[in-house]
Structure formats: structure tokens, C-alpha cells
Design a protein around this motif. Structure first.
Motif, PDB file in Angstrom:
ATOM      1  N   GLU A 194       0.832  -1.206   0.000  1.00 52.14           N
ATOM      2  CA  GLU A 194       0.000   0.000   0.000  1.00 52.14           C
ATOM      3  C   GLU A 194       0.862   1.250   0.000  1.00 52.14           C
ATOM      4  OE1 GLU A 194      -3.337   2.183   2.870  1.00 52.14           O
ATOM      5  OE2 GLU A 194      -2.316   0.357   3.529  1.00 52.14           O
ATOM      6  N   ASP A 195       1.941   1.208   0.821  1.00 49.64           N
ATOM      7  CA  ASP A 195       2.828   2.372   0.886  1.00 49.64           C
ATOM      8  C   ASP A 195       3.608   2.568  -0.409  1.00 49.64           C
ATOM      9  OD1 ASP A 195       1.911   2.579   3.435  1.00 49.64           O
ATOM     10  OD2 ASP A 195       3.745   1.850   4.399  1.00 49.64           O
ATOM     11  N   VAL A 196       4.031   1.452  -1.008  1.00 46.01           N
ATOM     12  CA  VAL A 196       4.751   1.537  -2.282  1.00 46.01           C
ATOM     13  C   VAL A 196       3.836   2.089  -3.367  1.00 46.01           C
ATOM     14  CG1 VAL A 196       5.925   0.210  -4.075  1.00 46.01           C
ATOM     15  CG2 VAL A 196       6.349  -0.313  -1.669  1.00 46.01           C
ATOM     16  N   ALA A 197       2.574   1.614  -3.364  1.00 45.06           N
ATOM     17  CA  ALA A 197       1.626   2.092  -4.374  1.00 45.06           C
ATOM     18  C   ALA A 197       1.343   3.576  -4.206  1.00 45.06           C
ATOM     19  CB  ALA A 197       0.338   1.282  -4.295  1.00 45.06           C
ATOM     20  N   ALA A 198       1.392   4.052  -2.964  1.00 48.07           N
ATOM     21  CA  ALA A 198       1.093   5.464  -2.701  1.00 48.07           C
ATOM     22  C   ALA A 198       2.250   6.386  -3.058  1.00 48.07           C
ATOM     23  CB  ALA A 198       0.725   5.644  -1.222  1.00 48.07           C
ATOM     24  N   THR A 199       3.430   5.810  -3.196  1.00 44.76           N
ATOM     25  CA  THR A 199       4.621   6.624  -3.509  1.00 44.76           C
ATOM     26  C   THR A 199       4.720   6.865  -5.010  1.00 44.76           C
ATOM     27  OG1 THR A 199       5.796   5.733  -1.591  1.00 44.76           O
ATOM     28  CG2 THR A 199       7.125   6.758  -3.321  1.00 44.76           C
ATOM     29  N   ARG A 200       4.819   8.127  -5.370  1.00 44.19           N
ATOM     30  CA  ARG A 200       4.933   8.490  -6.778  1.00 44.19           C
ATOM     31  C   ARG A 200       6.405   8.695  -7.123  1.00 44.19           C
ATOM     32  NH1 ARG A 200       1.239  13.710  -7.255  1.00 44.19           N
ATOM     33  NH2 ARG A 200       1.383  13.296  -9.506  1.00 44.19           N
ATOM     34  N   LEU A 201       6.793   8.171  -8.270  1.00 43.61           N
ATOM     35  CA  LEU A 201       8.159   8.383  -8.753  1.00 43.61           C
ATOM     36  C   LEU A 201       8.099   8.706 -10.243  1.00 43.61           C
ATOM     37  CD1 LEU A 201      11.236   8.306  -8.105  1.00 43.61           C
ATOM     38  CD2 LEU A 201      11.226   5.956  -8.971  1.00 43.61           C
ATOM     39  N   ALA A 202       8.596   9.891 -10.575  1.00 43.78           N
ATOM     40  CA  ALA A 202       8.690  10.287 -11.986  1.00 43.78           C
ATOM     41  C   ALA A 202      10.138  10.169 -12.433  1.00 43.78           C
ATOM     42  CB  ALA A 202       8.199  11.715 -12.177  1.00 43.78           C
ATOM     43  N   GLY A 257       7.323   6.314 -15.250  1.00 47.11           N
ATOM     44  CA  GLY A 257       6.795   6.546 -13.917  1.00 47.11           C
ATOM     45  C   GLY A 257       5.585   7.442 -13.950  1.00 47.11           C
ATOM     46  N   ASP A 258       5.444   8.252 -12.916  1.00 48.96           N
ATOM     47  CA  ASP A 258       4.261   9.093 -12.749  1.00 48.96           C
ATOM     48  C   ASP A 258       4.292  10.258 -13.742  1.00 48.96           C
ATOM     49  OD1 ASP A 258       2.497  11.239 -11.589  1.00 48.96           O
ATOM     50  OD2 ASP A 258       2.171   9.659 -10.089  1.00 48.96           O
ATOM     51  N   GLU A 302       2.088  12.614 -14.443  1.00 45.46           N
ATOM     52  CA  GLU A 302       1.616  13.907 -13.944  1.00 45.46           C
ATOM     53  C   GLU A 302       2.704  14.615 -13.148  1.00 45.46           C
ATOM     54  OE1 GLU A 302      -1.923  15.748 -11.096  1.00 45.46           O
ATOM     55  OE2 GLU A 302      -1.935  13.622 -11.644  1.00 45.46           O
ATOM     56  N   LEU A 303       3.374  13.858 -12.280  1.00 47.40           N
ATOM     57  CA  LEU A 303       4.474  14.445 -11.505  1.00 47.40           C
ATOM     58  C   LEU A 303       5.609  14.867 -12.432  1.00 47.40           C
ATOM     59  CD1 LEU A 303       5.745  15.142  -8.792  1.00 47.40           C
ATOM     60  CD2 LEU A 303       6.532  12.763  -8.609  1.00 47.40           C
ATOM     61  N   GLY A 304       5.872  14.066 -13.462  1.00 48.21           N
ATOM     62  CA  GLY A 304       6.915  14.415 -14.422  1.00 48.21           C
ATOM     63  C   GLY A 304       6.611  15.708 -15.142  1.00 48.21           C
ATOM     64  N   ARG A 305       5.347  15.874 -15.546  1.00 45.29           N
ATOM     65  CA  ARG A 305       4.964  17.129 -16.226  1.00 45.29           C
ATOM     66  C   ARG A 305       5.074  18.310 -15.283  1.00 45.29           C
ATOM     67  NH1 ARG A 305       1.112  13.655 -18.639  1.00 45.29           N
ATOM     68  NH2 ARG A 305      -0.420  14.176 -17.036  1.00 45.29           N
ATOM     69  N   ALA A 306       4.711  18.105 -14.020  1.00 47.08           N
ATOM     70  CA  ALA A 306       4.812  19.195 -13.046  1.00 47.08           C
ATOM     71  C   ALA A 306       6.266  19.625 -12.857  1.00 47.08           C
ATOM     72  CB  ALA A 306       4.206  18.743 -11.713  1.00 47.08           C
ATOM     73  N   TYR A 307       7.159  18.640 -12.870  1.00 48.15           N
ATOM     74  CA  TYR A 307       8.591  18.953 -12.741  1.00 48.15           C
ATOM     75  C   TYR A 307       9.056  19.807 -13.920  1.00 48.15           C
ATOM     76  CZ  TYR A 307      13.655  18.223 -12.900  1.00 48.15           C
ATOM     77  OH  TYR A 307      15.007  18.407 -12.970  1.00 48.15           O
ATOM     78  N   VAL A 308       8.735  19.377 -15.130  1.00 47.94           N
ATOM     79  CA  VAL A 308       9.175  20.112 -16.319  1.00 47.94           C
ATOM     80  C   VAL A 308       8.559  21.510 -16.344  1.00 47.94           C
ATOM     81  CG1 VAL A 308       9.083  20.171 -18.838  1.00 47.94           C
ATOM     82  CG2 VAL A 308       9.636  18.038 -17.666  1.00 47.94           C
TER      83      VAL A 308
END
Length: 999
Positions: free
Chosen positions: A209-217, A327-328, A330-336
Motif C-alpha cells: 500500500e505504501d509503495v503504491a502510494a509513492t509516486r516516482l517520476a 513513472g508518474d 503527472e508528476l513528471g509534467r509538473a517537474y518540467v
């Protein structure tokens, strides 16, 4: 098999490209036996193989392990070319199929390249992907991932190797390879999630559950981010960790980062760790904040904070290629989105361009010396030269132009060319050469599925490379092609990468890049434009519209405006630039020269804002802009070269008016060349005087030839006629604006004396008529002739001799001291100079004549000075200036030239030096007189260059004085220093003159 048949068979193999014929024949025989397929069925397709020997050996080895896949491949007419191409180009794939023979069934006939979606689906299928996790977290999942990846790349390689135009295919192939790398990382991340969660092997590190909740881009950098990846290249990445707000609050940020870091480590292992199936490539995370010393994973907020406070220039350059690849999303787009804008403000940093240039140089410096000549990527003329050039242009100009904010080198080149930041020809060459270099790199890496950027050192390997790329037909030819491309790339790189315009654009403050009309008006006034409204109108005329010309002008103008403002008269300089631009119209080289040159744009602003003389001439000779790109083009042409051109003019033009138009054009052009060289400091004062004298002499000689051809009929051709230079022309000491003092002499020979006199006078009148140039006057001044303006305009040699024997006065002998024949009959010139020597170099100078000269000098100082002129500022007649030095030297010549041959020269400074050597003048006195003469001479020319008008008076206006000082290489705002130097030099010279001349 008979010996003859075997020999014939080996010859056939040689024609097909085999090298080791006996070994190849044995391998083919074994392959026939193992597959049951006769070699005649598939041997013709070996032509598809870059290295047929290696292809047959690898196929034989695979058949030894499992003959079925090999038999099926070689029996299929559609698949067979693909098999030969792949095995012949890649020993690495030969060993892959040896490990996994069944994978050979997946090699199909060449088709379209797979899409990113298709690749992702295949990679996920290989690992049993579901909801972000893999079905298995063991090493077997990594093996499945790597085998599937290589199956996909094999498909890409077949398409590439059999492409009709492999150079053109580079862009598409590189993009698909980047997509495959992203899909592999995404699949490896899914395996990593399974591996560290409760469903992994061994003790669970974290709850599922914790791994699934962790986002990695995973952010692709470099070639991966730009979708221009190689077959085997380090894949540069940055990891961004995070979680939804609720999950972050539940887990805590440190635990989120800890889980994300474990995921990143396992993701990298899945690609790069040594396992049963070899690694795919190195996953390189060293472009992250703080590099190897920094945390492997940061949150988005931590990344942004770092780039705002600590990032170095190179880190922003690296971010140019950043793209979410796994990976994620959405998080990747937010980073860029968060860090991307910072890329385009980095060029405003101090010394930004210098730091990028130095970075490129360090890359080259770190290449082992023995590898430099073979380095395809990092060496001079290699891939990096193109990439660094394109990136620097993007970073500098991308602050204002979003259209050039492209990740891909080729896309960026297209955008830079479309926007006018790089010339069409340079962009075309760069794009072609980049593809060609990347193709060579692709084939070298495909050969052993290993990372390399070195050209082969032996000819056999180069021969295989030539066949694999289809760029050449031999190893030597492909090497020569590589050498040619290197030279081409390096030349363009050096010209564009180091052009001053880049540093100037990067250094522009933001307030000067985008201004409202009112702001622009105020800014122009603040930086030195006296008519900011007029300047705004001129800028608008230059930059309005959607043409390529207007686009380039918009890039140039912010920097050129600053350079104009640094000049003496920015308003005139800008206006002259507009007129030159209009005269050149859409000439492609003009703006390209200013944009790409090592300094032409800045030089142009300097000469236009610093010299009306140059500006007015350049409007009529706009092609002279090209000279600014090359000091050699500014060096005055030799007298021989000008004479040849002038003579050629007369052979091309039948009438005197046509010929003289061409001669006037030659004179204007060469005077402009000399003026530009003088303002830019290319010439010394001696070289300047010599050039102006040469130009004037060639003009007079050409004019005399044209006039004589028109005036003197064939039956009177025995008439001798010559032109004697006097004054500064005779002394070869001309400055800008100097008159051409002359005397005319003839000798009848067999022509009737009265007719000779009439013809000679007609020649003189015609000379004065056709030499008139309203744009750049050439005044043939004959006032130094005997009796001055009251004397005959032209005399025979005998009349001159009679006059000088009976009537000559002291000033006429003095005038002859600078007499020098420059045009016409050589025999007549020699005879006249013999006569002049008798007069100007007497054995005993007449004391009364010397006293008369001194008396005349005193009168000249008071009577010839223009009304209202400040005597101290008169460069010719003022105390300690030209006339003081010249009259003093001329008196010495009259008195001593007979005894001291060194004094027999028409040059003032040469005669002064000879007088010092002879002990007639103290050395210190000679130095002070020479210094004053030099300075006054330079000031006269500079004054003419600045204003475009001839004047002998040093101006009082501080702006004009500053302009004259700039031409004389004084720093800006040196009006007072210039005046002080002038008055000090002339005071010292005057004291010497009064002591030695009148004393």
C-alpha cells in the motif's frame, strides 16, 4: 568438389564481400547441413550483410545450438534480408540469438517502426504489468524485460539497416530508441515496486500500500529526453519523488523519499546490473542536483528550491532536454513545468556564454590524446560541436522566442533556421552532418551492442562500417568522408559558437529586450540617442514585417543599438545602417554576415557611428560590409594590383566618360577600404599615407591615359607629357581631405611647338574636367607652379628650365623639394627631376633666399589664417603644427641637401630623421617635431573621417573631439585628454621651431 569448382565458388564469395574465403566456405557448408537449406537459396542475400564472414559464423553458431529458428529464417524469402542485415551488422545480436535462439523467430521482414504505445504495451506484457506492479519481482523478470527490449530494438535495427536512406532515417530511429528506453525504465520501475513490496521475494521492505502510494517520476535528460538516443548509450535521468497530500501526511515526507529512493535504485539495477542477461545500458543519474554527491531522489519542491538558489550554468543547459519518460506522468509534467522556465532565464547570468564555451573546451581537453583523431562524439568537428552550438543559440535567443525551445537537436536546428538565428546553408550542413555522424555512431554501437564513440583504427573495420552505413565503398573512403565532415562541422561551430553577438545578446538586461514605445523612447535617450523618436522610427522600419530579413533584424537590433550608443553619433550610425540595409535589399549574405561573423556587426556600428565619411561612402558601396569580416579584406591593395585593374578598365570602356566612371568607382572603393581600416586600427599612420598616395597616383595615371587617348591624335603621339606631384602628394604624406598638388610639363619632341602647347593645355583642361567627383572631390591643384596662379597652367621642359634659371624665387625652390613625377612620360619625368635637383639642392644656398623664406613664413602665420579661426587650434598653420615642421625641414634641405644626400627626399619625416643623423638637429628636438607632425597629421585625417568634411581646425565641440579621439584609439570621453596632448605636443614643437628656425 573439384579444384576448379571450389576456386570458382570462392571467387563468387569474394564478389559477395567475404574476406576469409576458406573459413566462410566451411561455415556455409556446415550451415547448409544443419538447416537442410541449399546455400544457393539464400547466398545472394548475404550482400545485405555489412560483414558476411561474421554473419555466417554467427548463424552457424546459433544453428549448432538450435537449427530450427535458423532454418525457418533462411527459408523465408521475406525475412531472409532482415536476418542477413542484422547478423552482418551486429555481432552483439549474434551472441543475443545464441543465448536465445527462439528470439530469431521474432525477426521479421522490415516494416514500419513501432509506436511508443506499441513498445510500452510489449514491455508491460513481458513483465506481467498490472496497476503499476509487475507479476514477478525476481531476477527472472529483469531477464524477461531485457530480452523483450532487445527484441524491440532488433526490429528497429532491421528497419534502419534496410532503409532506402539510412542518413535520413536517423531522426526517426533515434526517437524510437528513446521511446524504447523510456518503456524499459517504466517496466523496470514496475518490477522494482513488486520487488520491494510485500509481494516481492524475501522479506518485504515496505507495505504494498505504501509503495503504491509513492509516486516516482523518471525524467529523461540528454539524448533520451530529446528523443535522439543511440543504440547503446548512457540514459541520463533525474528522479522526482512524491505522494498525494493525504499519503504524504500519513507516511511522512522522509518515508516517501526513502521508498522513492529504493524504487529508483531497483529500477536502475533492473536495467544496468550484471545478471544472466547482460545489462541494456548504464542508467546515469549524475545530472541530478549536486551530481553524485546529491540525493538520488528529491521531491519536486526540493528540486525547484535547488534550481532557484544553487544550480550552475551547466545544469540549466542540461535541463534543456528534460522530458518525463517513465513513472508518474503527472508528476513528471509538473517537474518540467516548474523548472523549464528557469532554463530560458539562465542566459542572463554573468559570463553565461563564456562558461558554456569553456565547458565545451574542457570536454575536448579531457579526451585522451591518442583518441582525439578518432572521437566521433567529443572531438573537434564531432557530434558535440553541433549540439553545443545549437544549445547555446537556443539558450541565448530562447529567452524571447518560444519557437526555438525545442528538445531535439534537429528540431532546434529547423527552428533556428526558420527564425533566422542561423543561416540556411549552415543549418542545412549542420543537419546533414549531424545525421551522418549519428549514423556512424549507431552502426559502431550496433556492431557489438556496446557503448563506443571511436572510429575504427584498422581498415578492415572501416570497410565493414562503410558497408553498414552505405556511405562509402571502402574503409579509406569512409575515413575521408569523416575527415571532411569534421572540417566542415568545426568551421561552422567555431564561427557560430564563438561569435561575439551571442555574448552581447546574452548580456542584454531584461529591460532592453521588451520595451513599450514610451519606455524605448526613454531608454534610447538615456543611452545617448539625441533623436530617440527618429531612432524608433528607423528601428520600426528595419524590424517590421514577417520576412526573414525583418526577423534577423529583430535579433540584431537590441545588441546593435547598444553598440551604436557606444559610438560618437548613434543617430547617424543607425540611419546609415538603415540606408545600407535598404540598398542591399534582400541580399542573403548581408545580414548573415552580421549575425554569424566574428565581429562584423560590432565593427559596422563602430565605423558608421564614428565616421560620416565612411557612412556616406558605404551607402554607395554597401558591399563593403563584407570586408568587416576579414582584416585581410581591409588591407589596402597594392599599387600594382590597382594599376592592373585601372588598365583593365580602359580596355573594357570605349569612351572616356565610361572609363572615368569606372575609375572614380575604383577610387571611392579603395578610399573607403582605407578609411575603414584606419578607423578600425588596422593601419598605421605611415600605411595610411602610403595607401592614400597610391590610390591618388593610380587615379591620376588612369585619368591621364584616358584623356591622352581621347585628346592626342595618333600623328602627335610623340608628344611627351607628365604630371609632377607636389606638396603632400609629392611627399607621399596624404591624409583624408588633402588636395592633390601637381604641376604639368610637356616636351614637343617632333610635334610642332605651338601645337604641342595647345594639345598639352587641352590635356590639362580635360584632366580637370573628367577627374571631378562631386561625391568625393579630387582637386588637382596647380597653384605651386612657377608664378603660382598667375603663371601658365602648363609649360614645356625648356620653359621650366629657362624660368628657374632666370626668375625663380625662394618659395618656388622650396616647393620643388617635394616634387616627384607620378604620371606620364618616364623620360620626361627623369629630365624634369634632374632640373628640379639643380634648383632644390644647390651647392650653396642663397642666404637672401633663406631669409625670404623665413619672412614669408612669418607672414603666412598671420595672413593666411582663416578669419575668426583660433590660431592655436589650426592643425596646418598653428604654432608647432604641420607648417612649422615642414618649413623648418625644407630650409634644412635647401641649405644642406647638396652635402648630405640623406636629405634628398620628398618625405618630411625621412628628411627630419636624416637631419638628426647628420647632426644638424638635436635628437630630442627631432623627436618633438616628429611627434607634433604625426599628431597634427592624424588629427586632420580623423577630423575629416568624423565629419565627412575637410577641415584644418581642431573643433571645440566636446562630442566632436571625443569622436576624433576614438578614431585615434583614445578611450571614450577623452576630449580633454586629446586637447591636452595636442597642446603639449605643439607647444614643445613650437619652442624647438622658434629656437632653430628663427633663432
Amino acid at each position: 568438389m573439384s579444384q576448379l569448382a571450389r576456386s570458382s565458388g570462392l571467387t563468387h564469395l569474394a564478389r559477395l564481400g567475404f574476406s576469409d574465403l576458406s573459413r566462410a566456405d566451411e561455415a556455409l557448408a556446415e550451415l547448409e547441413e544443419a538447416t537442410g537449406v541449399d546455400r544457393s537459396v539464400w547466398l545472394a542475400d548475404t550482400a545485405r550483410a555489412a560483414d558476411p564472414d561474421e554473419a555466417v559464423a554467427c548463424l552457424r553458431d546459433v544453428a549448432r545450438r538450435d537449427a530450427g529458428p535458423v532454418r525457418r529464417a533462411l527459408s523465408d524469402d521475406a525475412r531472409r534480408p532482415a536476418v542477413w542485415a542484422l547478423f552482418g551488422a551486429s555481432q552483439g545480436y549474434g551472441t543475443f540469438f545464441l543465448r536465445h535462439p527462439a528470439e530469431l523467430d521474432e525477426v521479421q521482414a522490415p516494416g514500419p517502426l513501432p509506436t511508443a504505445e506499441e513498445i510500452t504495451a510489449q514491455m508491460r506484457e513481458a513483465i506481467g504489468f498490472s496497476d503499476g506492479f509487475a507479476a514477478d519481482g525476481t531476477e527472472s523478470a529483469w531477464v524477461a524485460l531485457r530480452v523483450r527490449y532487445r527484441r524491440i530494438v532488433a526490429r528497429v535495427a532491421v528497419h534502419d539497416l534496410l532503409s532506402p536512406d539510412p542518413v535520413e532515417s536517423v531522426r526517426a530511429v533515434s526517437a524510437v530508441l528513446a521511446d524504447a528506453a523510456g518503456a524499459a525504465l517504466d517496466a523496470s520501475l514496475a518490477v522494482a515496486r513488486t520487488r520491494i513490496s510485500s509481494r516481492g521475494t524475501g522479506a518485504a521492505l515496505f507495505a504494498r500500500e505504501d509503495v503504491a502510494a509513492t509516486r516516482l517520476a523518471i525524467i529523461g535528460m540528454g539524448k533520451t529526453g530529446a528523443r535522439e538516443l543511440n543504440y547503446v548509450s548512457d540514459v541520463d535521468v533525474i528522479f522526482v519523488g512524491g505522494a498525494e497530500d493525504d499519503d504524504r501526511e500519513r507516511l511522512g515526507e522522509s518515508r516517501v523519499v526513502d521508498i522513492a529512493t529504493r524504487l529508483a535504485v531497483q529500477t536502475m539495477r533492473g536495467i544496468s546490473e550484471v545478471e544472466i542477461e547482460p545489462p541494456l545500458w548504464e542508467v546515469d543519474a549524475n545530472l541530478r542536483p549536486e551530481g553524485k554527491q546529491g540525493a538520488l531522489v528529491r521531491t519536486l519542491e526540493s528540486h525547484v528550491s535547488y534550481y532557484e538558489r544553487w544550480a550552475k550554468t551547466w545544469e540549466f543547459q542540461a535541463l534543456l532536454k528534460a522530458r518525463p519518460i517513465a513513472g508518474d506522468a503527472e508528476l513528471g509534467r509538473a517537474y518540467v513545468d516548474a523548472v523549464g522556465p528557469k532554463v530560458w532565464t539562465s542566459a542572463a547570468r554573468e559570463n553565461f556564454v563564456d562558461s558554456v564555451q569553456r565547458m565545451r573546451e574542457r570536454v575536448t581537453e579531457h579526451i585522451p590524446p591518442g583518441d582525439v583523431a578518432y572521437q566521433l562524439k567529443l572531438g573537434p568537428g564531432g557530434i558535440r560541436d553541433i549540439e553545443f552550438t545549437v544549445q547555446l543559440l537556443q539558450l541565448v535567443h530562447g529567452r524571447d522566442d518560444e519557437l526555438i525551445r525545442q528538445r531535439s537537436t534537429l528540431d532546434a536546428l529547423d527552428a533556428l533556421e526558420a527564425g533566422g538565428y542561423i543561416g540556411r546553408s549552415d543549418a542545412t550542413v549542420f543537419a546533414h552532418d549531424y545525421r551522418l555522424l549519428r549514423l556512424l555512431e549507431h552502426r559502431l554501437q550496433l556492431a557489438r551492442l556496446s557503448r563506443t564513440h571511436l572510429m575504427p583504427r584498422d581498415d578492415e573495420a572501416r570497410r565493414v562500417l562503410a558497408r553498414a552505413t552505405r556511405l562509402a565503398d571502402s574503409g579509406e573512403a569512409v575515413w575521408q568522408l569523416w575527415e571532411s565532415v569534421k572540417r566542415e562541422v568545426r568551421e561552422i561551430h567555431v564561427r557560430l559558437f564563438y561569435r561575439p553577438l551571442l555574448s552581447a545578446v546574452a548580456a542584454l538586461p531584461d529591460e532592453e529586450r521588451t520595451l513599450s514605445t514610451a519606455q524605448a523612447h526613454d531608454r534610447l535617450a538615456a543611452i545617448g540617442f539625441r533623436d530617440p523618436a527618429g531612432a524608433l522610427r528607423t528601428i520600426g522600419t528595419l524590424t517590421s514585417g514577417i520576412s526573414r530579413k525583418a526577423s534577423i533584424q529583430r535579433h540584431l537590433m537590441p545588441v546593435m543599438i547598444r553598440w551604436f550608443a557606444d559610438g560618437v553619433d548613434p543617430d547617424y550610425g543607425l540611419l546609415a545602417f538603415r540606408r545600407i540595409s535598404e540598398r542591399l535589399g534582400d541580399t542573403p549574405w548581408f545580414l548573415a554576415t552580421l549575425r554569424d561573423s566574428a565581429g562584423a556587426a560590432e565593427r559596422l556600428t563602430r565605423v558608421l557611428s564614428g565616421s560620416r565619411y565612411i557612412g556616406e561612402l558605404m551607402e554607395w558601396i554597401p558591399e563593403s560590409v563584407a570586408w568587416l569580416d576579414d582584416d585581410a579584406a581591409l588591407v589596402p591593395r597594392t599599387g600594382v594590383a590597382l594599376q592592373q585593374e585601372a588598365r583593365a578598365i580602359q580596355t573594357r570602356h570605349a569612351t572616356i566618360d565610361d572609363a572615368m566612371r569606372a575609375v572614380r568607382a575604383l577610387r571611392r572603393r579603395e578610399l573607403l577600404r582605407t578609411a575603414m581600416a584606419a578607423v578600425l586600427g588596422v593601419l598605421t599612420i605611415e600605411q595610411l599615407a602610403a595607401s592614400l598616395t597610391t590610390i591618388t597616383e593610380v587615379t591620376i595615371q588612369a585619368t591621364l591615359r584616358a584623356v591622352r587617348r581621347e585628346v592626342v591624335p595618333p600623328e602627335d603621339d610623340d608628344l611627351d607629357f607628365a604630371i609632377i606631384a607636389m606638396g603632400r602628394l609629392g611627399g607621399a604624406e596624404l591624409g583624408f581631405g588633402s588636395d592633390a598638388d601637381v604641376m604639368y610639363v610637356y616636351r614637343p619632341e617632333s610635334v610642332d611647338p605651338e601645337r604641342a602647347s595647345a594639345l598639352s593645355l587641352k590635356i590639362v583642361h580635360e584632366l580637370r574636367r573628367v577627374s571631378e567627383d562631386h561625391r568625393l572631390p579630387l582637386d588637382l591643384d596647380a597653384d605651386l607652379r612657377p608664378e603660382g596662379r598667375n603663371g601658365p597652367l602648363v609649360r614645356s621642359l625648356e620653359a621650366y628650365a629657362a624660368y628657374y634659371r632666370r626668375w625663380s624665387v625662394s618659395w618656388e625652390a622650396q616647393a620643388l623639394l617635394r616634387a616627384r613625377g607620378i604620371a606620364g612620360s618616364v623620360k620626361l619625368i627623369r629630365a624634369f627631376m634632374d632640373l628640379a635637383d639643380e634648383v632644390r639642392y644647390p651647392e650653396h644656398a642663397d642666404p637672401q633666399g633663406i631669409r625670404e623664406i623665413k619672412r614669408i613664413k612669418a607672414r603666412v602665420e598671420t595672413e593666411r589664417l582663416p578669419q575668426g579661426a583660433d590660431r592655436a587650434r589650426h592643425l596646418k598653420l598653428g604654432p608647432g603644427t604641420l607648417s612649422d615642421v615642414e618649413w623648418f625641414v625644407q630650409v634644412l634641405q635647401l641649405q644642406h641637401a647638396h652635402a648630405y644626400p640623406g636629405l634628398r627626399t620628398t618625405s618630411t619625416l625621412a628628411a627630419l630623421s636624416a637631419a638628426v643623423d647628420a647632426g644638424l638637429v638635436p635628437a630630442s628636438a627631432g623627436e618633438r617635431l616628429a611627434e607634433a607632425w604625426h599628431l597634427a597629421t592624424r588629427l586632420r585625417s580623423a577630423n575629416t573621417l568624423l565629419s565627412g568634411q575637410t577641415s584644418d581646425v581642431l573643433p571645440t565641440d566636446r562630442r566632436q573631439l571625443d569622436g576624433i579621439g576614438r578614431i585615434l584609439d583614445y578611450p571614450p570621453r577623452s576630449a580633454s585628454a586629446l586637447e591636452e596632448d595636442y597642446f603639449r605636443a605643439t607647444r614643445r614643437a613650437r619652442r624647438v621651431f622658434e629656437r632653430l628656425f628663427f633663432g
